[in-house]
Design a protein around this motif. Structure first.
Motif, PDB file in Angstrom:
ATOM      1  N   ASP A  78       0.859  -1.174   0.000  1.00 21.85           N
ATOM      2  CA  ASP A  78       0.000   0.000   0.000  1.00 21.85           C
ATOM      3  C   ASP A  78       0.905   1.237   0.000  1.00 21.85           C
ATOM      4  OD1 ASP A  78      -1.811   1.979   0.505  1.00 21.85           O
ATOM      5  OD2 ASP A  78      -2.778   0.972   2.198  1.00 21.85           O
ATOM      6  N   VAL A  79       0.776   2.048  -1.014  1.00 22.13           N
ATOM      7  CA  VAL A  79       1.655   3.233  -1.088  1.00 22.13           C
ATOM      8  C   VAL A  79       0.854   4.531  -0.907  1.00 22.13           C
ATOM      9  CG1 VAL A  79       3.462   2.188  -2.497  1.00 22.13           C
ATOM     10  CG2 VAL A  79       1.510   3.226  -3.633  1.00 22.13           C
ATOM     11  N   SER A  80      -0.359   4.405  -0.330  1.00 25.10           N
ATOM     12  CA  SER A  80      -1.125   5.646  -0.159  1.00 25.10           C
ATOM     13  C   SER A  80      -0.424   6.542   0.864  1.00 25.10           C
ATOM     14  CB  SER A  80      -2.560   5.356   0.247  1.00 25.10           C
ATOM     15  OG  SER A  80      -2.623   4.306   1.154  1.00 25.10           O
ATOM     16  N   SER A  81      -0.695   7.833   0.790  1.00 26.90           N
ATOM     17  CA  SER A  81       0.018   8.759   1.668  1.00 26.90           C
ATOM     18  C   SER A  81      -0.357   8.420   3.112  1.00 26.90           C
ATOM     19  CB  SER A  81      -0.341  10.209   1.328  1.00 26.90           C
ATOM     20  OG  SER A  81      -1.720  10.377   1.459  1.00 26.90           O
ATOM     21  N   GLY A  82       0.631   8.552   3.992  1.00 28.66           N
ATOM     22  CA  GLY A  82       0.393   8.198   5.387  1.00 28.66           C
ATOM     23  C   GLY A  82       0.962   6.827   5.730  1.00 28.66           C
ATOM     24  N   THR A  83       1.191   5.970   4.716  1.00 26.72           N
ATOM     25  CA  THR A  83       1.756   4.647   5.016  1.00 26.72           C
ATOM     26  C   THR A  83       3.279   4.738   5.189  1.00 26.72           C
ATOM     27  OG1 THR A  83       2.040   4.152   2.667  1.00 26.72           O
ATOM     28  CG2 THR A  83      -0.002   3.378   3.701  1.00 26.72           C
ATOM     29  N   GLY A  84       3.877   5.785   4.625  1.00 26.24           N
ATOM     30  CA  GLY A  84       5.328   5.970   4.738  1.00 26.24           C
ATOM     31  C   GLY A  84       6.124   4.971   3.908  1.00 26.24           C
ATOM     32  N   THR A  85       5.468   4.255   3.008  1.00 25.92           N
ATOM     33  CA  THR A  85       6.180   3.233   2.229  1.00 25.92           C
ATOM     34  C   THR A  85       7.129   3.866   1.221  1.00 25.92           C
ATOM     35  OG1 THR A  85       4.370   1.688   2.518  1.00 25.92           O
ATOM     36  CG2 THR A  85       5.855   1.268   0.681  1.00 25.92           C
ATOM     37  N   PHE A  86       6.632   4.844   0.473  1.00 24.15           N
ATOM     38  CA  PHE A  86       7.501   5.506  -0.516  1.00 24.15           C
ATOM     39  C   PHE A  86       8.576   6.300   0.216  1.00 24.15           C
ATOM     40  CE2 PHE A  86       5.072   5.747  -4.765  1.00 24.15           C
ATOM     41  CZ  PHE A  86       6.071   5.033  -5.408  1.00 24.15           C
ATOM     42  N   GLY A  87       9.818   5.922   0.060  1.00 22.26           N
ATOM     43  CA  GLY A  87      10.919   6.661   0.681  1.00 22.26           C
ATOM     44  C   GLY A  87      11.222   6.224   2.097  1.00 22.26           C
ATOM     45  N   GLY A  88      10.292   5.497   2.761  1.00 22.52           N
ATOM     46  CA  GLY A  88      10.513   5.098   4.148  1.00 22.52           C
ATOM     47  C   GLY A  88      11.391   3.858   4.257  1.00 22.52           C
ATOM     48  N   ASP A  89      11.702   3.463   5.516  1.00 21.29           N
ATOM     49  CA  ASP A  89      12.565   2.300   5.720  1.00 21.29           C
ATOM     50  C   ASP A  89      11.770   1.036   6.008  1.00 21.29           C
ATOM     51  OD1 ASP A  89      15.025   3.559   5.314  1.00 21.29           O
ATOM     52  OD2 ASP A  89      14.909   4.461   7.308  1.00 21.29           O
ATOM     53  N   GLU A  90      10.446   1.187   6.132  1.00 24.44           N
ATOM     54  CA  GLU A  90       9.626   0.015   6.473  1.00 24.44           C
ATOM     55  C   GLU A  90       8.584  -0.249   5.399  1.00 24.44           C
ATOM     56  OE1 GLU A  90       7.993   0.552  10.373  1.00 24.44           O
ATOM     57  OE2 GLU A  90       9.825  -0.264  11.267  1.00 24.44           O
ATOM     58  N   ASN A  91       8.048  -1.439   5.422  1.00 22.62           N
ATOM     59  CA  ASN A  91       7.067  -1.822   4.420  1.00 22.62           C
ATOM     60  C   ASN A  91       6.109  -2.852   5.030  1.00 22.62           C
ATOM     61  OD1 ASN A  91       5.905  -1.779   1.932  1.00 22.62           O
ATOM     62  ND2 ASN A  91       7.690  -2.532   0.810  1.00 22.62           N
ATOM     63  N   THR A  92       4.857  -2.781   4.626  1.00 22.22           N
ATOM     64  CA  THR A  92       3.898  -3.834   4.993  1.00 22.22           C
ATOM     65  C   THR A  92       3.489  -4.476   3.688  1.00 22.22           C
ATOM     66  OG1 THR A  92       3.076  -2.358   6.707  1.00 22.22           O
ATOM     67  CG2 THR A  92       1.773  -4.336   6.262  1.00 22.22           C
ATOM     68  N   VAL A  93       3.802  -5.756   3.520  1.00 21.25           N
ATOM     69  CA  VAL A  93       3.540  -6.382   2.220  1.00 21.25           C
ATOM     70  C   VAL A  93       2.685  -7.635   2.353  1.00 21.25           C
ATOM     71  CG1 VAL A  93       5.769  -5.517   1.356  1.00 21.25           C
ATOM     72  CG2 VAL A  93       5.577  -7.884   2.098  1.00 21.25           C
ATOM     73  N   HIS A  94       2.125  -8.014   1.229  1.00 25.65           N
ATOM     74  CA  HIS A  94       1.332  -9.233   1.116  1.00 25.65           C
ATOM     75  C   HIS A  94       1.914  -9.985  -0.078  1.00 25.65           C
ATOM     76  CE1 HIS A  94      -1.625  -7.115   3.627  1.00 25.65           C
ATOM     77  NE2 HIS A  94      -1.175  -6.071   2.958  1.00 25.65           N
ATOM     78  N   LEU A  95       2.152 -11.280   0.100  1.00 26.27           N
ATOM     79  CA  LEU A  95       2.721 -12.055  -0.999  1.00 26.27           C
ATOM     80  C   LEU A  95       1.618 -12.866  -1.663  1.00 26.27           C
ATOM     81  CD1 LEU A  95       5.385 -12.876  -2.469  1.00 26.27           C
ATOM     82  CD2 LEU A  95       5.433 -14.856  -0.963  1.00 26.27           C
ATOM     83  N   LEU A  96       1.437 -12.639  -2.966  1.00 25.74           N
ATOM     84  CA  LEU A  96       0.404 -13.367  -3.720  1.00 25.74           C
ATOM     85  C   LEU A  96       1.084 -14.427  -4.575  1.00 25.74           C
ATOM     86  CD1 LEU A  96      -0.912 -10.492  -3.066  1.00 25.74           C
ATOM     87  CD2 LEU A  96      -2.312 -10.894  -5.082  1.00 25.74           C
ATOM     88  N   THR A  97       0.714 -15.688  -4.328  1.00 27.84           N
ATOM     89  CA  THR A  97       1.271 -16.793  -5.109  1.00 27.84           C
ATOM     90  C   THR A  97       0.101 -17.661  -5.587  1.00 27.84           C
ATOM     91  OG1 THR A  97       1.428 -18.344  -3.277  1.00 27.84           O
ATOM     92  CG2 THR A  97       3.269 -16.840  -3.530  1.00 27.84           C
ATOM     93  N   ASP A  98       0.428 -18.772  -6.251  1.00 28.96           N
ATOM     94  CA  ASP A  98      -0.616 -19.716  -6.664  1.00 28.96           C
ATOM     95  C   ASP A  98      -1.407 -20.235  -5.466  1.00 28.96           C
ATOM     96  OD1 ASP A  98      -0.361 -19.714  -9.341  1.00 28.96           O
ATOM     97  OD2 ASP A  98       1.016 -21.443  -9.456  1.00 28.96           O
TER      98      ASP A  98
END
Ligand code: CTP
Length: 405
Positions: free
Chosen positions: A354-374
């Motif tokens: 999620d890169v919406s403003s307020g998440t701090g993902t763009f340019g930040g040091d942390e990330n919350t991710v979801h892995l989509l596989t088969d």
């Protein structure tokens, strides 16, 4: 084979410490980053100044130096290396290692390390032959530590026999051999990886461009993690302020079309990870000279779509990587949009964030991710981009080894 490797060199107190200065130079000539710990006794034989001048790095001497602990704790010092080398290794330091002591920076780093250790003993012939030292040497060898030498010959104390530190070329050969074995044991040894990172820049005219806020932090961290896991890694990146990751071959590009060409040049590979924020569009016709205001109305810029690098790699009929991983940067309906993106582009996995403003993902040091596989969607806990990179690398290694769930 040593280029891009990192060695932590511990110089203990022996006359052979002077050879370690030459060792630093020879390793650096081969593209190795050398960080040094100089023991108190070592500093009686070589000065911290000569060690830091040769290595081009700060010399670490004191376990209780608060500045060192703040910017480079002893744990990090011992972990951020591919190999720890002790040269010269004195009888005293060997005894500490065999006994598991940790009362100074050198012994603490040796106890804290999770990396292979190679030591080059150097001491008087009687000290080497003493049952205590022989016991310690056998313990260290049983602990998996590689002992190189000592060699026989004239000793600094005037006696003759076994106790000389091996010569620098022999030490380098042993280091190469030990690192070679380490690399072979790594989970992605023998695999080739390609990573895209950062933004692209699409020129409007010679002085202006279209781009985005991508920092390249996540893509660069992934390239570093793949290389650390033994993959021969190429990083194709747009302009970022991130340093080149160690041990990775970096191709700097600006536009999406340049990124695609560089990726195609890096094929064939086993793993491709597209973490770049590629500009979707470019200006249809880049102006050959700077566009001027000339008092008229603002220009309207016609745009055309850029090539989709992830889709191109995923759908390649020739040289398709065994595993292609894309990212989905979304501001709404994250999982739904990412699922559609995975199907549309035909990549194997998607890392959705999620890169919406307020998440701090763009340019930040942390990330919350979801892995989509088969197999479905995995929600990973919020963590540093480096931790996301390591977790993704571990998943890739398991997938390629066929040991994932
Ligand atoms: N990507 C790519 N080449 C492009 C556009 C995107 O390789 N020209 C890759 C990105 O590196 C990422 C994935 O495609 O791995 C998805 O990027 P994203 O910006 O989320 O999606 P878009 O393709 O731009 O789709 P949309 O704009 O519809 O969200």
């Amino acid at each position: 084979m040593l280029a891009g490797k990192r060695i932590l060199l511990i110089i203990a107190g022996g006359i052979a410490a002077y050879k370690s200065l030459d060792l630093i130079r020879r390793l650096m000539d081969r593209g190795v980053t050398v960080r040094c710990i100089l023991t108190k006794a070592g500093a009686e034989f070589v000065t911290p100044l000569s060690v830091s001048a040769l290595s081009g790095e700060k010399v670490y001497q004191d376990l209780f130096d608060l500045t060192d602990e703040a910017d480079m704790g002893h744990i990090r010092l011992s972990r951020e290396a591919d190999l720890v080398v002790v040269a010269p290794a004195t009888a005293d330091l060997m005894a500490k290692m065999a006994g598991g002591h940790a009362n100074d920076l050198a012994s603490t780093a040796l106890l804290a390390t999770d990396k292979p250790v190679l030591i080059a003993p150097a001491m008087n012939v009687e000290m080497w032959g003493h049952p205590a030292t022989q016991r310690n040497a056998a313990t260290l060898a049983a602990d998996g530590i590689t002992l190189v030498g000592p060699a026989a010959g004239d000793l600094a104390c005037g006696e003759v026999g076994q106790g000389r530190m091996v010569e620098v070329p022999d030490l380098i050969a042993a280091i190469e051999e030990r690192l070679g074995r380490t690399i072979k044991d790594l989970p992605l040894a023998g695999k080739k990886a390609l990573v895209t990172s950062g933004p692209t820049r699409e020129a409007i005219d010679p002085v202006r461009y279209l781009s985005n806020h991508s920092s390249g932090k996540q893509g660069h961290a992934i390239a570093a993690a793949l290389a650390a896991a033994g993959a021969e890694t190429t990083l194709v990146t747009g302009p970022t302020s991130e340093p080149d990751p160690l041990g990775v071959s970096v191709v700097n590009i600006e536009s999406a079309r340049e990124m695609l060409a560089a990726c195609e040049a890096a094929l064939p590979c086993d793993i491709a990870i597209c973490a770049a924020a590629v500009a979707d569009w470019r200006i249809a016709e880049e102006a050959g000279s700077k566009m001027k205001k000339n008092g008229g109305s603002p220009p309207s810029l016609a745009m055309v779509e850029n090539p989709d690098i992830l889709a191109t790699l995923s759908q390649a009929s020739k040289n398709r990587p065994a595993l292609v991983v894309g990212f989905a940067a979304e501001t709404n309906d994250l999982i739904d949009n990412a699922t559609k993106k995975r199907a549309r582009k035909q990549c194997d996995w998607i890392v959705a964030n999620d890169v919406s403003s307020g998440t701090g993902t763009f340019g930040g040091d942390e990330n919350t991710v979801h892995l989509l596989t088969d197999e479905g969607v995995e929600d990973w806990p919020r963590s540093s981009k480096a931790a996301v990179a390591s977790q993704l690398t571990a998943r890739i290694a398991a997938k390629l080894a066929g040991t994932d769930a």
